[in-house]
Design a protein around this motif. Structure first.
Motif, PDB file in Angstrom:
ATOM      1  N   GLY A  59      54.251 -47.829   1.354  1.00 56.72           N
ATOM      2  CA  GLY A  59      54.769 -47.093   2.504  1.00 56.72           C
ATOM      3  C   GLY A  59      55.114 -45.654   2.163  1.00 56.72           C
ATOM      4  N   GLU A  60      55.717 -45.461   1.004  1.00 59.05           N
ATOM      5  CA  GLU A  60      56.038 -44.098   0.568  1.00 59.05           C
ATOM      6  C   GLU A  60      54.775 -43.270   0.399  1.00 59.05           C
ATOM      7  OE1 GLU A  60      58.438 -44.456  -2.958  1.00 59.05           O
ATOM      8  OE2 GLU A  60      59.995 -45.589  -1.901  1.00 59.05           O
ATOM      9  N   LYS A  61      53.732 -43.874  -0.180  1.00 62.55           N
ATOM     10  CA  LYS A  61      52.467 -43.164  -0.384  1.00 62.55           C
ATOM     11  C   LYS A  61      51.769 -42.869   0.943  1.00 62.55           C
ATOM     12  CE  LYS A  61      51.931 -45.108  -4.932  1.00 62.55           C
ATOM     13  NZ  LYS A  61      51.286 -46.074  -5.783  1.00 62.55           N
ATOM     14  N   ILE A  62      51.827 -43.826   1.863  1.00 64.54           N
ATOM     15  CA  ILE A  62      51.192 -43.620   3.161  1.00 64.54           C
ATOM     16  C   ILE A  62      51.918 -42.532   3.948  1.00 64.54           C
ATOM     17  CG2 ILE A  62      50.928 -44.701   5.439  1.00 64.54           C
ATOM     18  CD1 ILE A  62      49.753 -47.087   4.031  1.00 64.54           C
ATOM     19  N   ALA A  63      53.245 -42.568   3.933  1.00 63.01           N
ATOM     20  CA  ALA A  63      54.011 -41.537   4.639  1.00 63.01           C
ATOM     21  C   ALA A  63      53.654 -40.155   4.095  1.00 63.01           C
ATOM     22  CB  ALA A  63      55.508 -41.802   4.501  1.00 63.01           C
ATOM     23  N   LYS A  64      53.603 -40.019   2.788  1.00 62.49           N
ATOM     24  CA  LYS A  64      53.242 -38.739   2.172  1.00 62.49           C
ATOM     25  C   LYS A  64      51.818 -38.346   2.555  1.00 62.49           C
ATOM     26  CE  LYS A  64      53.000 -36.325  -2.307  1.00 62.49           C
ATOM     27  NZ  LYS A  64      52.389 -35.217  -1.694  1.00 62.49           N
ATOM     28  N   ALA A  65      50.892 -39.313   2.536  1.00 63.35           N
ATOM     29  CA  ALA A  65      49.502 -39.024   2.882  1.00 63.35           C
ATOM     30  C   ALA A  65      49.365 -38.564   4.332  1.00 63.35           C
ATOM     31  CB  ALA A  65      48.627 -40.255   2.627  1.00 63.35           C
ATOM     32  N   VAL A  66      50.105 -39.183   5.239  1.00 69.02           N
ATOM     33  CA  VAL A  66      50.052 -38.764   6.643  1.00 69.02           C
ATOM     34  C   VAL A  66      50.613 -37.347   6.773  1.00 69.02           C
ATOM     35  CG1 VAL A  66      51.012 -39.161   8.950  1.00 69.02           C
ATOM     36  CG2 VAL A  66      50.094 -41.079   7.640  1.00 69.02           C
ATOM     37  N   LEU A  67      51.751 -37.092   6.149  1.00 64.70           N
ATOM     38  CA  LEU A  67      52.366 -35.767   6.249  1.00 64.70           C
ATOM     39  C   LEU A  67      51.504 -34.684   5.593  1.00 64.70           C
ATOM     40  CD1 LEU A  67      56.077 -36.772   5.653  1.00 64.70           C
ATOM     41  CD2 LEU A  67      55.050 -35.938   7.791  1.00 64.70           C
ATOM     42  N   ASP A  68      50.779 -35.049   4.542  1.00 62.60           N
ATOM     43  CA  ASP A  68      49.885 -34.100   3.865  1.00 62.60           C
ATOM     44  C   ASP A  68      48.487 -34.084   4.481  1.00 62.60           C
ATOM     45  OD1 ASP A  68      51.950 -33.573   2.101  1.00 62.60           O
ATOM     46  OD2 ASP A  68      51.114 -34.805   0.473  1.00 62.60           O
ATOM     47  N   LYS A  69      48.264 -34.939   5.465  1.00 62.75           N
ATOM     48  CA  LYS A  69      46.944 -35.131   6.086  1.00 62.75           C
ATOM     49  C   LYS A  69      45.897 -35.430   5.019  1.00 62.75           C
ATOM     50  CE  LYS A  69      48.098 -32.583  10.221  1.00 62.75           C
ATOM     51  NZ  LYS A  69      47.742 -31.557  11.182  1.00 62.75           N
ATOM     52  N   ASP A  70      46.278 -36.313   4.117  1.00 66.40           N
ATOM     53  CA  ASP A  70      45.445 -36.719   2.983  1.00 66.40           C
ATOM     54  C   ASP A  70      44.610 -37.937   3.373  1.00 66.40           C
ATOM     55  OD1 ASP A  70      44.365 -37.605   0.590  1.00 66.40           O
ATOM     56  OD2 ASP A  70      46.288 -37.723  -0.465  1.00 66.40           O
ATOM     57  N   ILE A  71      43.467 -37.672   3.955  1.00 64.34           N
ATOM     58  CA  ILE A  71      42.595 -38.723   4.466  1.00 64.34           C
ATOM     59  C   ILE A  71      42.096 -39.626   3.343  1.00 64.34           C
ATOM     60  CG2 ILE A  71      40.356 -39.131   5.574  1.00 64.34           C
ATOM     61  CD1 ILE A  71      40.986 -36.599   7.287  1.00 64.34           C
ATOM     62  N   ARG A  72      41.816 -39.061   2.207  1.00 66.88           N
ATOM     63  CA  ARG A  72      41.294 -39.848   1.076  1.00 66.88           C
ATOM     64  C   ARG A  72      42.275 -40.963   0.686  1.00 66.88           C
ATOM     65  NH1 ARG A  72      38.502 -37.490  -4.282  1.00 66.88           N
ATOM     66  NH2 ARG A  72      38.278 -39.468  -5.364  1.00 66.88           N
ATOM     67  N   THR A  73      43.554 -40.628   0.582  1.00 70.18           N
ATOM     68  CA  THR A  73      44.556 -41.645   0.231  1.00 70.18           C
ATOM     69  C   THR A  73      44.656 -42.701   1.318  1.00 70.18           C
ATOM     70  OG1 THR A  73      45.819 -40.131  -1.160  1.00 70.18           O
ATOM     71  CG2 THR A  73      47.002 -42.029  -0.270  1.00 70.18           C
ATOM     72  N   LEU A  74      44.665 -42.282   2.565  1.00 69.14           N
ATOM     73  CA  LEU A  74      44.747 -43.251   3.663  1.00 69.14           C
ATOM     74  C   LEU A  74      43.550 -44.197   3.639  1.00 69.14           C
ATOM     75  CD1 LEU A  74      46.014 -40.916   6.516  1.00 69.14           C
ATOM     76  CD2 LEU A  74      47.330 -42.648   5.271  1.00 69.14           C
ATOM     77  N   GLU A  84      33.246 -46.362   8.616  1.00 68.71           N
ATOM     78  CA  GLU A  84      33.390 -45.964  10.017  1.00 68.71           C
ATOM     79  C   GLU A  84      34.612 -45.072  10.211  1.00 68.71           C
ATOM     80  OE1 GLU A  84      33.535 -49.912  10.655  1.00 68.71           O
ATOM     81  OE2 GLU A  84      31.398 -50.058  10.313  1.00 68.71           O
ATOM     82  N   ASP A  85      35.703 -45.441   9.556  1.00 70.99           N
ATOM     83  CA  ASP A  85      36.921 -44.641   9.697  1.00 70.99           C
ATOM     84  C   ASP A  85      36.759 -43.268   9.065  1.00 70.99           C
ATOM     85  OD1 ASP A  85      38.069 -46.700  11.084  1.00 70.99           O
ATOM     86  OD2 ASP A  85      39.308 -47.404   9.436  1.00 70.99           O
ATOM     87  N   LYS A  86      36.051 -43.199   7.958  1.00 69.63           N
ATOM     88  CA  LYS A  86      35.808 -41.910   7.302  1.00 69.63           C
ATOM     89  C   LYS A  86      35.041 -40.993   8.248  1.00 69.63           C
ATOM     90  CE  LYS A  86      34.055 -39.907   3.026  1.00 69.63           C
ATOM     91  NZ  LYS A  86      33.396 -40.187   1.742  1.00 69.63           N
ATOM     92  N   ALA A  87      34.009 -41.535   8.894  1.00 77.14           N
ATOM     93  CA  ALA A  87      33.228 -40.753   9.852  1.00 77.14           C
ATOM     94  C   ALA A  87      34.092 -40.345  11.039  1.00 77.14           C
ATOM     95  CB  ALA A  87      32.015 -41.550  10.320  1.00 77.14           C
ATOM     96  N   SER A  88      34.906 -41.271  11.523  1.00 73.80           N
ATOM     97  CA  SER A  88      35.776 -40.992  12.669  1.00 73.80           C
ATOM     98  C   SER A  88      36.801 -39.911  12.345  1.00 73.80           C
ATOM     99  CB  SER A  88      36.476 -42.280  13.094  1.00 73.80           C
ATOM    100  OG  SER A  88      37.212 -42.084  14.262  1.00 73.80           O
ATOM    101  N   LEU A  89      37.311 -39.920  11.122  1.00 72.56           N
ATOM    102  CA  LEU A  89      38.336 -38.940  10.740  1.00 72.56           C
ATOM    103  C   LEU A  89      37.766 -37.539  10.529  1.00 72.56           C
ATOM    104  CD1 LEU A  89      40.553 -41.163   8.460  1.00 72.56           C
ATOM    105  CD2 LEU A  89      41.161 -40.181  10.689  1.00 72.56           C
ATOM    106  N   LYS A  90      36.448 -37.412  10.485  1.00 74.92           N
ATOM    107  CA  LYS A  90      35.817 -36.086  10.416  1.00 74.92           C
ATOM    108  C   LYS A  90      35.788 -35.425  11.789  1.00 74.92           C
ATOM    109  CE  LYS A  90      32.945 -36.966   6.397  1.00 74.92           C
ATOM    110  NZ  LYS A  90      31.581 -37.142   5.881  1.00 74.92           N
TER     111      LYS A  90
END
Length: 183
Positions: A59-74, A84-90
């Protein structure tokens, strides 16, 4: 769903994101209590505590990834739909991108992105709830990310509160614990 993050790869099992992100908690996780010996119950409690601790770290890592907009971590927590999600997030106007990072493009305007919920929290809280399903015997987890300044910890144990909680203050992510051989 995705591989367990680097820091937990050495463990026998790990949580992976098993459903698309949802912004409300849809109910409690069923628990398989049944008739068990005291030793078995103690072992289950210990395993549940370990799983809860591991999910809280995620949860701590996900929260940081969302706040940093770190798609790779998510995406590292998303094994079954990663491509599919990788394509969608582009696509900055896709439903997934909007639900994660941009409230302005969410249809209907009543929902808020995960980014907005977390970035507006004065005191970010993370609560992990773990339970074993009596239907399929898998261990599932829910991460609640919320503003501790406006939501009391005790309210997070109330299904009534969780069903009625404003979508601006509470995010819920669902996970499934997978054994190494199940990935």
């Amino acid at each position: 769903m995705g591989p367990v993050p680097r820091s937990t790869e050495h463990k026998k099992n790990g949580f992976i994101l098993c459903l698309s992100i949802i912004s409300i908690f849809g109910g409690s996780i069923p628990s398989a209590l049944g008739q068990q010996s005291q030793k078995s119950r103690t072992s289950r409690v210990s395993e549940t505590a370990l799983a809860r601790r591991e999910l809280n770290l995620i949860g701590e890592k996900i929260a940081k990834a969302v706040l940093d907009k770190d798609i790779r971590t998510l995406l590292s927590y998303d094994e079954d739909l990663r491509s599919e999600d990788k394509a969608s997030l582009k696509d900055a106007k896709s439903d997934l991108y909007c639900s994660l990072f941009d409230s302005s493009c969410i249809q209907g305007g009543k929902w808020h992105s995960e980014y907005d919920k977390l970035s507006q929290a004065r005191q970010l809280g993370i609560k992990a709830i773990v339970g074993k399903s009596r239907y399929d015997s898998h261990v599932y987890g829910t991460l609640l990310l919320y503003d501790r300044a406006s939501i009391a910890d005790k309210d997070l144990g109330s299904p009534d509160f969780l069903c009625k909680a404003p979508s601006t203050r509470l995010a819920s992510w669902k996970f499934k614990l997978e054994e190494d051989g199940d990935r």
